[in-house]
Motif scaffolding. Structure first.
Motif, PDB file in Angstrom:
ATOM      1  N   GLN A  98      -2.610  45.951  14.920  1.00 22.43           N
ATOM      2  CA  GLN A  98      -1.720  46.242  16.049  1.00 22.43           C
ATOM      3  C   GLN A  98      -0.289  45.776  15.787  1.00 22.43           C
ATOM      4  N   THR A 120      -4.873  30.453  12.328  1.00 20.83           N
ATOM      5  CA  THR A 120      -4.446  30.234  13.717  1.00 20.83           C
ATOM      6  C   THR A 120      -3.212  29.354  13.827  1.00 20.83           C
ATOM      7  N   TRP A 132      -2.937  33.736  14.686  1.00 19.96           N
ATOM      8  CA  TRP A 132      -3.982  34.436  15.437  1.00 19.96           C
ATOM      9  C   TRP A 132      -4.356  33.623  16.672  1.00 19.96           C
ATOM     10  N   ASP A 133      -4.572  34.316  17.764  1.00 22.27           N
ATOM     11  CA  ASP A 133      -5.009  33.672  18.994  1.00 22.27           C
ATOM     12  C   ASP A 133      -6.434  33.137  18.804  1.00 22.27           C
ATOM     13  N   LYS A 134      -6.629  31.848  19.051  1.00 24.61           N
ATOM     14  CA  LYS A 134      -7.929  31.211  18.795  1.00 24.61           C
ATOM     15  C   LYS A 134      -9.067  31.805  19.609  1.00 24.61           C
ATOM     16  N   ASP A 135      -8.726  32.352  20.764  1.00 25.53           N
ATOM     17  CA  ASP A 135      -9.774  32.872  21.643  1.00 25.53           C
ATOM     18  C   ASP A 135     -10.004  34.368  21.478  1.00 25.53           C
ATOM     19  N   LYS A 136      -9.335  34.978  20.504  1.00 26.57           N
ATOM     20  CA  LYS A 136      -9.421  36.431  20.358  1.00 26.57           C
ATOM     21  C   LYS A 136     -10.346  36.807  19.216  1.00 26.57           C
ATOM     22  N   SER A 137     -11.142  37.841  19.433  1.00 20.57           N
ATOM     23  CA  SER A 137     -11.997  38.394  18.395  1.00 20.57           C
ATOM     24  C   SER A 137     -12.027  39.905  18.564  1.00 20.57           C
ATOM     25  N   VAL A 138     -11.800  40.630  17.457  1.00 17.62           N
ATOM     26  CA  VAL A 138     -11.787  42.092  17.518  1.00 17.62           C
ATOM     27  C   VAL A 138     -12.635  42.628  16.377  1.00 17.62           C
ATOM     28  N   GLU A 148     -15.813  42.071  11.980  1.00 19.12           N
ATOM     29  CA  GLU A 148     -15.182  41.210  12.985  1.00 19.12           C
ATOM     30  C   GLU A 148     -13.998  40.476  12.377  1.00 19.12           C
ATOM     31  N   GLY A 150     -11.367  37.481  13.492  1.00 16.87           N
ATOM     32  CA  GLY A 150     -11.201  36.483  14.545  1.00 16.87           C
ATOM     33  C   GLY A 150     -10.908  35.102  14.008  1.00 16.87           C
TER      34      GLY A 150
END
Length: 633
Positions: A98, A120, A132-138, A148, A150
């Motif tokens: 993105q 992160t 990277w956002d620690k709470d994000k997984s794509v 995955e 993340g």
């Protein structure tokens, strides 16, 4: 009995190779070859330098579409080309998602990419990478797979262990280290400077020791750009603070497989209550990524395992001497604390001329020196019996003379003969009654003399004897304060040798050397031609083995099969059958003699392990069948 549980050992490696900056095709080729070499050696986990496919010092080019596309294509090709291999490789590359670029590590094995871990916390401000956002997984499309992407950095392995992958400054986060993680992979893409290697070594060594873990560190490749900085491909592996591998400056491929002793690490983590408190404090319960791939079996007999024969002391001479000096000072402090409670410095010691009573006598003498007190406060008692040899008798008297303690000699033979008559014991039957009566007579005399003197009986029973129950109930098992409580037989030998080199004058040193050279014996059976016939190690097996068994079985809690396996690797000079028989004897005695350990007198634990009620609890009436049946499998 055979030991075949490969989950006790995990073979891992770190690898620096002189990558070609920006040459993704060549870097992929080198990485593929190294993975194949690692698989041939049954390496389970393989850590490559940061951004190994591209190079970490490409600058703004790391964000170019061409580099991103080529790196991703190379990763897919690399995974497919290693489909038949079991090694799990950690390979770094930039990944775009993105419109943002992330510094990632791919986890690939058995023909596919299983996971992409994104950094992160950036090591430094970057014009290319975003944190990277620690709470994000794509989930992203990568070649033929949905993968995955993340922040999961904890991996549950088939081996029943947890591993964590940390990049750059993630190491400095409060919750980075936890009490239930056994292995840490650390990637660091900082440049090398003067003294930076020593600082990194010290930091990683300390982290490994404090967290009872294995730490695998890999710096940026030696093939990185030298336009502004220099990179030397530093790699390090530590196991509980012990250095397993170091590589500082090398232009060649540096690939070093190391067998991590997982069961030992887990045992230490259970021992350390500090780690449990810390885990509760940080409150972290991060989701782990499960790696259930079955590994390539390790050839256990071919494992290179280097364990010290005496695990209770450091191997390095300087560190060992420092530890021995500290043990000595701590025990002196313990004795003097007991003297202060008593209100005087008087003690009674049974001095046989053997190792243990010699240790007690030396400690008591040095304790009085530390208080500025006269050595006449010690009453040394020699108690010759039916098996007392001339050499041990002479050694006892000579030591007491040199140390200027008061000496009292009481021949126990007449009292024992009278006692035999009272209880109907044939004095020519050399059974347990014959032996134990002498031990109890000695203890009775020492206790009564202590009452008469207003003193305390300082005991001499050591940790090895206590573990084996090699003592007489309500006799040498008992004292008013036992100074040798947490010292194994091997540690006592080392302490006396240290004392000779550091504290004894020449006369005392000569006597102490004779003590060290005398066979260990309770001297309870009559002599033959003036010689000792009752040699403890001929009955029990070598104490060096029992001290080894005690460390790995009782202290660390490893299974008997694994203890035997480790002992056979460590004591290659001994016959496997001798080691197995000694272990069986150790288990029988250790598991059945708790009744002698339950009423032990006070004694300060200055080593890692002891048998007072605060340190050790077990029932005295358990069944030992479970442990012994392992020898029949």
């Amino acid at each position: 009995m055979s030991f075949s549980d490969c989950r006790s050992f995990l073979n891992l490696a770190t690898c620096d190779f002189p990558l070609e900056l920006g040459n993704i095709v060549e870097n992929r080729r080198q990485i593929e070859k190294i993975i194949k070499d690692a698989d041939n050696l049954s390496v389970r986990w393989l850590l490559f330098p940061p951004l190994a496919l591209t190079g970490a010092s490409l600058g703004d080019l790391l964000g170019s579409d061409y580099i991103l596309q080529e790196a991703q294509a190379a990763l897919v090709e690399l995974a497919l080309s290693t489909a038949a291999l079991k090694t799990i490789a950690l390979v770094g590359l930039p990944i775009s998602w993105q419109g943002q670029v992330y510094n990632c590590v791919a986890l690939l094995a058995s023909g596919r990419v299983h996971y992409l871990k994104a950094q992160t916390v950036l090591q430094e401000e970057s014009r290319v990478f975003s944190p990277w956002d620690k709470d994000k997984s794509v989930t992203i499309e990568l070649g033929p797979w949905q993968v995955e992407l993340g922040a999961k950095d904890i991996f549950d392995d088939y081996y029943g262990c947890k591993l964590r992958l940390l990049q750059g400054r993630e190491v400095k986060e409060r919750a980075a280290f936890s009490s239930d993680l056994q292995i840490y992979f650390v990637l660091d893409q900082k440049e090398s400077r003067v003294n930076s290697f020593a600082k990194k070594k010290s930091r990683n060594e300390t982290l490994s020791r404090l967290n009872n873990c294995a730490l695998v560190y890999q710096g940026a490749s030696s093939g990185e750009s030298s336009a502004a900085y220099v990179y030397t491909g530093n790699s390090m592996i530590f196991q509980r603070g012990s250095t397993q591998h170091l590589s500082q400056i090398d232009e060649e491929v540096v690939f070093k497989p190391i067998n991590i002793h997982l069961s030992k690490i887990k045992a230490w983590q259970k021992k350390e209550s500090y780690g449990l408190r810390r885990a509760n404090l940080n409150g972290e319960n991060k989701e782990a990524f499960n790696i259930s791939l079955e590994p390539k079996p390790l050839e256990l007999q071919e494992l290179e395992i280097q364990l010290p024969e005496n695990p209770w002391l450091p191997e390095v001479l300087e560190e060992k001497n420092q530890a021995l000096a500290e043990i000595f000072q701590l025990l002196i402090k313990a004795i003097n604390r007991r003297f202060k409670l008593l209100g005087n410095c008087r003690s009674v010691i049974g001095v046989s001329g053997g190792l243990d009573s010699t240790m007690t006598l030396l400690l008591a003498s040095e304790a009085l020196k530390a208080l500025g007190q006269d050595s006449q406060n010690i009453l040394g008692v020699t108690l010759p019996g039916f098996g007392t040899s001339q050499s041990t008798y002479d050694n006892a008297l000579k030591m007491m003379e040199i140390l200027q303690v008061r000496v009292k000699e009481i021949d126990i033979k007449p009292a024992c003969l009278l006692h035999f008559q009272d209880i109907g014991q044939d004095q020519n039957v050399f059974d347990h009654t014959y032996e134990n009566a002498q031990a109890r007579e000695r203890t009775q005399i020492l206790m009564d003399l202590a009452n008469k003197e207003g003193a305390i009986v300082l005991g001499s029973g050591d940790l090895s004897e206590i573990a084996l129950g090699w003592c007489t109930y309500n006799a040498d098992q008992m004292s008013m304060y036992n100074v040798n409580h947490s010292l194994t037989k091997g540690v006592i030998r080392e302490l006396i040798a240290w004392y000779i080199d550091n504290k004894a004058d020449s006369a005392l040193g000569d006597v102490l050397r004779k003590v060290l050279s005398t066979p260990i014996s309770p001297e309870l059976l009559p002599l033959e031609n003036g010689q000792i016939v009752q040699k403890t190690e001929e009955v029990l097996g070598p104490y060096v083995l029992h001290d080894f068994f005690l460390y790995y079985f009782a202290f660390l809690g490893l299974a008997p099969q694994e203890v035997l396996f480790l002992a056979e690797k460590t004591f290659a000079q001994l016959a496997p059958k001798q080691i197995e028989e000694s272990l069986k004897g150790f288990l029988r005695r250790f598991l059945t003699q708790q009744f002698k350990r339950n009423p032990l007198p006070d004694g300060a634990r200055v080593m890692a392990f002891g048998f007072n009620s605060l340190d050790w609890q077990m029932p005295s009436d358990l069944s030992i069948a479970l442990w012994l049946q392992q020898f029949e499998e």
